[in-house]
Write a protein that holds these residues in place. Structure first.
Motif, PDB file in Angstrom:
ATOM      1  N   ALA A   1       0.496 -20.374  11.255  1.00 28.63           N
ATOM      2  CA  ALA A   1       1.833 -20.963  11.181  1.00 28.63           C
ATOM      3  C   ALA A   1       1.974 -21.758   9.893  1.00 28.63           C
ATOM      4  CB  ALA A   1       2.077 -21.872  12.391  1.00 28.63           C
ATOM      5  N   ASP A   2       3.222 -21.956   9.485  1.00 27.77           N
ATOM      6  CA  ASP A   2       3.458 -22.800   8.315  1.00 27.77           C
ATOM      7  C   ASP A   2       4.375 -23.947   8.706  1.00 27.77           C
ATOM      8  OD1 ASP A   2       5.809 -21.392   8.632  1.00 27.77           O
ATOM      9  OD2 ASP A   2       6.084 -20.964   6.506  1.00 27.77           O
ATOM     10  N   ALA A   3       4.361 -24.981   7.905  1.00 28.90           N
ATOM     11  CA  ALA A   3       5.216 -26.148   8.135  1.00 28.90           C
ATOM     12  C   ALA A   3       5.605 -26.726   6.777  1.00 28.90           C
ATOM     13  CB  ALA A   3       4.494 -27.204   8.972  1.00 28.90           C
ATOM     14  N   PHE A   4       6.906 -26.985   6.604  1.00 30.93           N
ATOM     15  CA  PHE A   4       7.409 -27.607   5.378  1.00 30.93           C
ATOM     16  C   PHE A   4       7.506 -29.113   5.601  1.00 30.93           C
ATOM     17  CE2 PHE A   4       8.745 -23.247   4.973  1.00 30.93           C
ATOM     18  CZ  PHE A   4       8.614 -22.977   3.630  1.00 30.93           C
ATOM     19  N   VAL A   5       7.000 -29.889   4.661  1.00 27.96           N
ATOM     20  CA  VAL A   5       6.981 -31.351   4.793  1.00 27.96           C
ATOM     21  C   VAL A   5       8.316 -31.919   4.319  1.00 27.96           C
ATOM     22  CG1 VAL A   5       5.815 -33.475   4.112  1.00 27.96           C
ATOM     23  CG2 VAL A   5       4.495 -31.368   4.442  1.00 27.96           C
ATOM     24  N   ALA A   6       8.987 -32.631   5.211  1.00 28.90           N
ATOM     25  CA  ALA A   6      10.281 -33.226   4.892  1.00 28.90           C
ATOM     26  C   ALA A   6      10.091 -34.636   4.337  1.00 28.90           C
ATOM     27  CB  ALA A   6      11.154 -33.273   6.144  1.00 28.90           C
ATOM     28  N   ALA A   7      11.008 -35.041   3.475  1.00 31.13           N
ATOM     29  CA  ALA A   7      10.982 -36.403   2.936  1.00 31.13           C
ATOM     30  C   ALA A   7      11.158 -37.398   4.077  1.00 31.13           C
ATOM     31  CB  ALA A   7      12.091 -36.575   1.902  1.00 31.13           C
ATOM     32  N   GLY A   8      10.317 -38.438   4.095  1.00 38.63           N
ATOM     33  CA  GLY A   8      10.406 -39.460   5.123  1.00 38.63           C
ATOM     34  C   GLY A   8       9.698 -39.107   6.410  1.00 38.63           C
ATOM     35  N   SER A   9       9.080 -37.937   6.483  1.00 38.73           N
ATOM     36  CA  SER A   9       8.359 -37.547   7.702  1.00 38.73           C
ATOM     37  C   SER A   9       7.041 -38.303   7.782  1.00 38.73           C
ATOM     38  CB  SER A   9       8.093 -36.047   7.710  1.00 38.73           C
ATOM     39  OG  SER A   9       7.198 -35.696   6.665  1.00 38.73           O
ATOM     40  N   ALA A  10       6.367 -38.175   8.916  1.00 39.48           N
ATOM     41  CA  ALA A  10       5.093 -38.873   9.107  1.00 39.48           C
ATOM     42  C   ALA A  10       4.063 -38.462   8.073  1.00 39.48           C
ATOM     43  CB  ALA A  10       4.570 -38.596  10.517  1.00 39.48           C
ATOM     44  N   LEU A  11       4.110 -37.206   7.623  1.00 36.77           N
ATOM     45  CA  LEU A  11       3.107 -36.727   6.678  1.00 36.77           C
ATOM     46  C   LEU A  11       3.461 -37.017   5.227  1.00 36.77           C
ATOM     47  CD1 LEU A  11       2.012 -33.243   8.098  1.00 36.77           C
ATOM     48  CD2 LEU A  11       0.813 -35.418   8.225  1.00 36.77           C
ATOM     49  N   ASP A  12       4.708 -37.263   4.935  1.00 36.55           N
ATOM     50  CA  ASP A  12       5.139 -37.469   3.556  1.00 36.55           C
ATOM     51  C   ASP A  12       4.427 -38.685   2.953  1.00 36.55           C
ATOM     52  OD1 ASP A  12       6.452 -37.490   1.135  1.00 36.55           O
ATOM     53  OD2 ASP A  12       8.321 -38.321   1.927  1.00 36.55           O
ATOM     54  N   GLY A  13       3.648 -38.446   1.902  1.00 33.95           N
ATOM     55  CA  GLY A  13       2.929 -39.530   1.237  1.00 33.95           C
ATOM     56  C   GLY A  13       1.664 -39.964   1.934  1.00 33.95           C
ATOM     57  N   SER A  14       1.265 -39.223   2.975  1.00 30.05           N
ATOM     58  CA  SER A  14       0.078 -39.581   3.746  1.00 30.05           C
ATOM     59  C   SER A  14      -1.017 -38.534   3.532  1.00 30.05           C
ATOM     60  CB  SER A  14       0.427 -39.676   5.228  1.00 30.05           C
ATOM     61  OG  SER A  14      -0.726 -39.910   6.010  1.00 30.05           O
ATOM     62  N   SER A  15      -2.243 -38.891   3.840  1.00 30.59           N
ATOM     63  CA  SER A  15      -3.337 -37.929   3.747  1.00 30.59           C
ATOM     64  C   SER A  15      -3.478 -37.198   5.080  1.00 30.59           C
ATOM     65  CB  SER A  15      -4.659 -38.624   3.404  1.00 30.59           C
ATOM     66  OG  SER A  15      -5.106 -39.405   4.503  1.00 30.59           O
TER      67      SER A  15
END
Length: 405
Positions: free
Chosen positions: A317-331
């Motif tokens: 599966a793939d996932a696009f990272v959205a701005a402000g999401s939990a993963l944005d800017g995180s490791s």
């Protein structure tokens, strides 16, 4: 007698081949002959499935158009067979006692994805529950590849398998996931500490590091190849070709370091195992590249192929990272992505440049496309973390909705 469909045969062969690779490396890691012998038995089962698959395809091809469409199915089957044959070669390193230097097992202990053995104690939270109910991959990131109950073995146990106290579990996954399962099994934590830094790498150290890297790239190549087919992504298929080229370079470099190391060892025989393992891993990469040939033409691959790849034990599966999401800017490690979703991120597409097998410390940014493999329920959790709002089952291009005041 029930004749299995083409889809059923492909699913069985793909799942068995991947299980063979996991068991073969685990057999070498633990020095376990019984695991290695099971790899050989699985290879026999795959051979039987592929003979049946060829017969079914021949019966189904009533016209030249049918034959052309099913040719891709047979090509995929041959590539899966290549992966299975390479796994058999890895298992024979253990069965023939070719020899593996202890430095290799030490390196595998500190890998991003570890292999572990856990016995379920009397005071546990696993006993009486089925694997389906426990959802270990999604809850802990750990995959149960084998189970020993007294003297009986179960390989690739199914979702209806109910665990009991005393069962010995063989698992693979992120290091932190191992302690989560140990806690559920009533076992004390056994966190692996980082190995001491070596002042100067020896020739053997360098050879061992290249074997581990070849193992890693072989696993990534297979995952990316299946993803390329399922998503019909030719750019991803091209990346598999890039990995194949790099694996050739790794193997050639390994040969040089092995020759250098031989002069400083009392018993150079232990190096034979490294060469066998590296050669088998390199052949797995070759098979991964051949998998992608089904999408190299303008003709769409047979729909049975996509259906089969979407119904296996692990999905891509793939996932696009959205701005402000939990993963944005995180490791990846900060959000315990692998442990909490069960999804292993194989690669990150960042502006058209692929980052293979990203480490846990890798920072994720808005706009990144994560390509991962794992359980179906884990894919949904990964998209939630990434802020990817595409509907379930939608693998098309994702566009972030505009902010609403």
């Amino acid at each position: 007698m029930h004749r299995r469909t083409v889809k059923e045969l492909l699913v069985a062969a793909k799942d068995a081949a991947e299980l063979m690779v996991d068991l073969a490396y685990a057999a070498v890691f633990f020095g376990d002959d019984s695991m290695a012998r099971e790899v050989l038995r699985l290879e026999d089962r795959i051979d039987d499935s592929l003979v049946e698959l060829r017969a079914v395809c021949m019966l189904a091809a009533r016209t030249p158009a049918d034959a052309a469409a099913l040719a891709g199915v047979l090509s995929l089957a041959m590539s899966i067979e290549g992966i299975a044959d390479s796994a058999e070669d890895i298992a024979r390193v253990q069965l023939k006692d070719i020899g593996v230097p202890p430095e290799l097992r030490d390196d595998l202990k500190y890998a991003e994805e570890v292999t572990g053995r856990i016995r379920i104690r009397d005071d546990n939270r696993l006993e009486g529950h089925s694997l389906r109910d426990l959802e270990l991959p999604a809850r802990t990131g750990m995959w149960l590849i084998a189970l020993r109950r007294d003297v009986d073995w179960g390989y690739g146990p199914g979702p209806d398998e109910v665990l009991r106290a005393g069962d010995v579990l063989f698992l693979q996954g992120p290091e932190e996931g191992m302690d989560v399962v140990r806690d559920l099994a009533g076992a004390p934590p056994k966190t692996v500490t980082e190995p001491p830094q070596r002042r100067r790498l020896s020739d053997l150290d360098r050879a061992v590091d290249l074997v581990v890297e070849l193992k890693n790239v072989s696993e990534v190549a297979v995952g990316l190849a299946y993803a390329a087919i399922l998503l019909r992504d030719r750019s991803l298929a091209a990346e598999v070709s890039v990995i194949e080229d790099s694996s050739d370079d790794l193997f050639h470099g390994l040969e040089g370091w092995v020759l250098r190391a031989a002069g400083s060892l009392e018993d150079p025989e232990v190096l034979r195992g490294l060469l066998h393992l590296a050669a088998a891993s390199e052949r797995i990469v070759d098979s991964a590249q051949s998998l992608t040939r089904v999408i190299e033409t303008d003709e769409a691959p047979h729909p049975i192929i996509a259906a089969a790849l979407s119904e296996t034990d692990e999905i891509t599966a793939d996932a696009f990272v959205a701005a402000g999401s939990a993963l944005d800017g995180s490791s990846l490690r900060a959000h315990r992505v692998h442990t909490d979703t069960g999804m292993e991120v194989l690669a990150i597409d960042r502006g058209g440049r692929w980052i293979y097998r990203p480490r846990g410390r890798r920072e994720v940014r808005a706009g990144d496309r994560l390509l991962a493999i794992g359980p179906e329920e884990g894919a949904l959790r990964l998209r939630e973390l990434a802020g990817d709002r595409r509907p379930e089952g939608d693998d098309g291009e994702w566009v972030e909705p505009p902010d609403v005041d």
